[in-house]
Design an enzyme around this catalytic site. Sequence first.
Site: not given
Ligand SMILES: NC(=O)c1ccc[n+]([C@@H]2O[C@H](COP(=O)([O-])OP(=O)(O)OC[C@H]3O[C@@H](n4cnc5c(N)ncnc54)[C@H](O)[C@@H]3O)[C@@H](O)[C@H]2O)c1
Length: 297
Positions: A121, A142, A154, A192
């Site tokens: 993000s 994104h 995005e 963002n």
């Molecule tokens: N949640 C949102 O609304 C949203 C929206 C757009 C973008 N994002 C981006 O997406 C990404 C993920 O966000 P999320 O909300 O899904 O997070 P989340 O915390 O739900 O999931 C992250 C996952 O990554 C795993 N993980 C951690 N280290 C790891 C590794 N070394 N190898 C493999 N897996 C690993 C964790 O176990 C977890 O299951 C982030 O970069 C976030 O900024 C999130």
Amino acid sequence: MGGKGAVAVIGAGTMGNGIAHVFAQAGFSVTLIDVNAVQLAKAIATIGKNFDRQIAKGTISEEVKASAMANISSSSDIATGVQNADLVIEAATENVDLKLKIFKQIDEASPKDCILATNTSSISITKIAAVTQRPGLVIGMHFMNPVPVMKLVEIINGYATNKQITATIVELSKLLGKIPCVVNDYPGFIANRILMPMINEAIYSLFEGVAGVEEIDTVMKLGMAHPMGPLQLADFIGLDVCLSILKVLQDGFGNPKYAPCPLLINMVMAGKLGVKTGEGFYVYQAGSKELVVAERR
Ligand SMILES: NC(=O)c1ccc[n+]([C@@H]2O[C@H](COP(=O)([O-])OP(=O)(O)OC[C@H]3O[C@@H](n4cnc5c(N)ncnc54)[C@H](O)[C@@H]3O)[C@@H](O)[C@H]2O)c1
């Protein structure tokens, strides 16, 4: 197995399971990778439930679900999970050191012509690309939450991203039924950079006593036709996530206009992070859909 190509998704959290869902539905072979085996099993179950919801709405058939689910496999090891991938999409926890480590690993283990995308993000695509031997093949993809529902992708060009790679990712996003928008790699990209200052201004308006939580959200919902007010949206995103993105904007541009509101900082320190902790600007009780404003001290 899906016949359109092989995609590896790293991170089986909120975003990773949604990304795996849309690629599998579009006929790609998907390997979902997470270090946490419990999270992997939970993600596969969530994808199944989300397909059931689409079936109940009449948007897909049982057959579509069955063939999509057959397209998904899982792995707890990055090196084996990416070894035959045409495209890797990283959706692991938003932490810069973790993402740099993961990109070094996938650069070593994936085929040399594999495109490496990140769903970050706020972290610089250029910085992530620079730790690989193929910065021209690194790009931001994104997706928005929830991925199967939200149309936008995005697409972020890093400083070195090849034009041909951008064109490939644009076409791929369309194949998923999404609408791609290409932007360049500066702090907050577009989504963002514009959303977070609006949320911050809403929090400042509350902090300064200009209006209450309900009034601020109602003005923006009814006056600007936003589906959700900025304070409720902040609760959904997570106040800790909002704070960290505002800090990225403040550091990246060196402009005080992005300074996070002291009320936001206080709420994060108090552990009032929004929906995920049960309280932010509103309180959230399991099973209740009613919006109740949280008491502020
Ligand atoms: N949640 C949102 O609304 C949203 C929206 C757009 C973008 N994002 C981006 O997406 C990404 C993920 O966000 P999320 O909300 O899904 O997070 P989340 O915390 O739900 O999931 C992250 C996952 O990554 C795993 N993980 C951690 N280290 C790891 C590794 N070394 N190898 C493999 N897996 C690993 C964790 O176990 C977890 O299951 C982030 O970069 C976030 O900024 C999130």
